[in-house]
Design an enzyme around this catalytic site. Sequence first.
Site, PDB file in Angstrom:
ATOM      1  N   SER A   1      20.928  21.057   1.786  1.00 25.12           N
ATOM      2  CA  SER A   1      20.242  22.340   1.967  1.00 25.12           C
ATOM      3  C   SER A   1      19.373  22.597   0.749  1.00 25.12           C
ATOM      4  O   SER A   1      19.690  22.142  -0.361  1.00 25.12           O
ATOM      5  CB  SER A   1      21.261  23.473   2.106  1.00 25.12           C
ATOM      6  OG  SER A   1      20.626  24.745   2.062  1.00 25.12           O
TER       7      SER A   1
ATOM      8  N   TYR B   1      28.828  27.902  -0.050  1.00 29.26           N
ATOM      9  CA  TYR B   1      27.930  26.988   0.652  1.00 29.26           C
ATOM     10  C   TYR B   1      26.995  26.281  -0.327  1.00 29.26           C
ATOM     11  O   TYR B   1      26.834  25.050  -0.281  1.00 29.26           O
ATOM     12  CB  TYR B   1      27.128  27.775   1.677  1.00 29.26           C
ATOM     13  CG  TYR B   1      26.203  26.944   2.525  1.00 29.26           C
ATOM     14  CD1 TYR B   1      26.687  26.190   3.587  1.00 29.26           C
ATOM     15  CD2 TYR B   1      24.831  26.933   2.281  1.00 29.26           C
ATOM     16  CE1 TYR B   1      25.829  25.432   4.385  1.00 29.26           C
ATOM     17  CE2 TYR B   1      23.968  26.186   3.065  1.00 29.26           C
ATOM     18  CZ  TYR B   1      24.471  25.433   4.111  1.00 29.26           C
ATOM     19  OH  TYR B   1      23.622  24.693   4.892  1.00 29.26           O
TER      20      TYR B   1
END
Length: 258
Positions: free
Chosen positions: A142, A155
């Site tokens: 990401s 995350y």
Amino acid sequence: MRQRFARKTIVVTGAAQGIGEAVTRQLIDEGAFVYALDIHRERLVQLSIELNKAGPVMEAVAVDISQRDSVDAAVDHIESKRPIDGLVNGAGVLFPRSFEAVTEKEWADTFNINVHGTFFVSHSVTRRMILRGCGVVVTIASNAAATPRMNMSAYCASKAAVAMLTKCIGLELGKHGIRCNVVSPGSTNTAMLAAMAGHTDERHRKLIDGDQNLYRTGIPLQKIAEPEDIAKAVAFLLSDEANHITLHDLVVDGGATF
């Protein structure tokens, strides 16, 4: 469509939905046989029925990648049928929480799936690739791996871990002809984004324009990515067109982290 993956066998984790499903479809369209791994058995079966209508192009393998024994059993099963040419680490979870609200279980679940699962699958698959002297690994991380985000501490940390893990694997295994790269999406039109920001035009507009209160700069290309955009980047790095690319992090975020 070009058949860049004809006679290739590729394992995709997190294949039941979102980016993982888009990657599965893209690779099959280009001639690959895909072993689709996910914990969501029913969705995998539905996907298998749909994609295998014209002939076998994928096999659904229901597995919890956070369990090492289950991963090894799944990889043994696959290798008993076909040698694995490529691996896409696509499985991941996100619990959008402020740092003070993150529970111990949410933190553990995030790392068990995003990090430990990626390690288990990569470790099990690349041991076979080493024996053959070739193979490709692509991990979907990401842009949040390198850019701090509000309400995403677990995350972000997990994606930073798998991005660096993948590069380290590539550094060590390059001598065996194994390439390892990372694709780092930004905001992408998936169920994960909907859970975090909603699917309304207003909320998408906020992501595109940026939000000073959340320290987000917005997206210069003025659009949210579709899963297919990420799948195309993954397919490129898996293909022979990228045969001299390794340890690379390809950011696919419309310029959001320029």
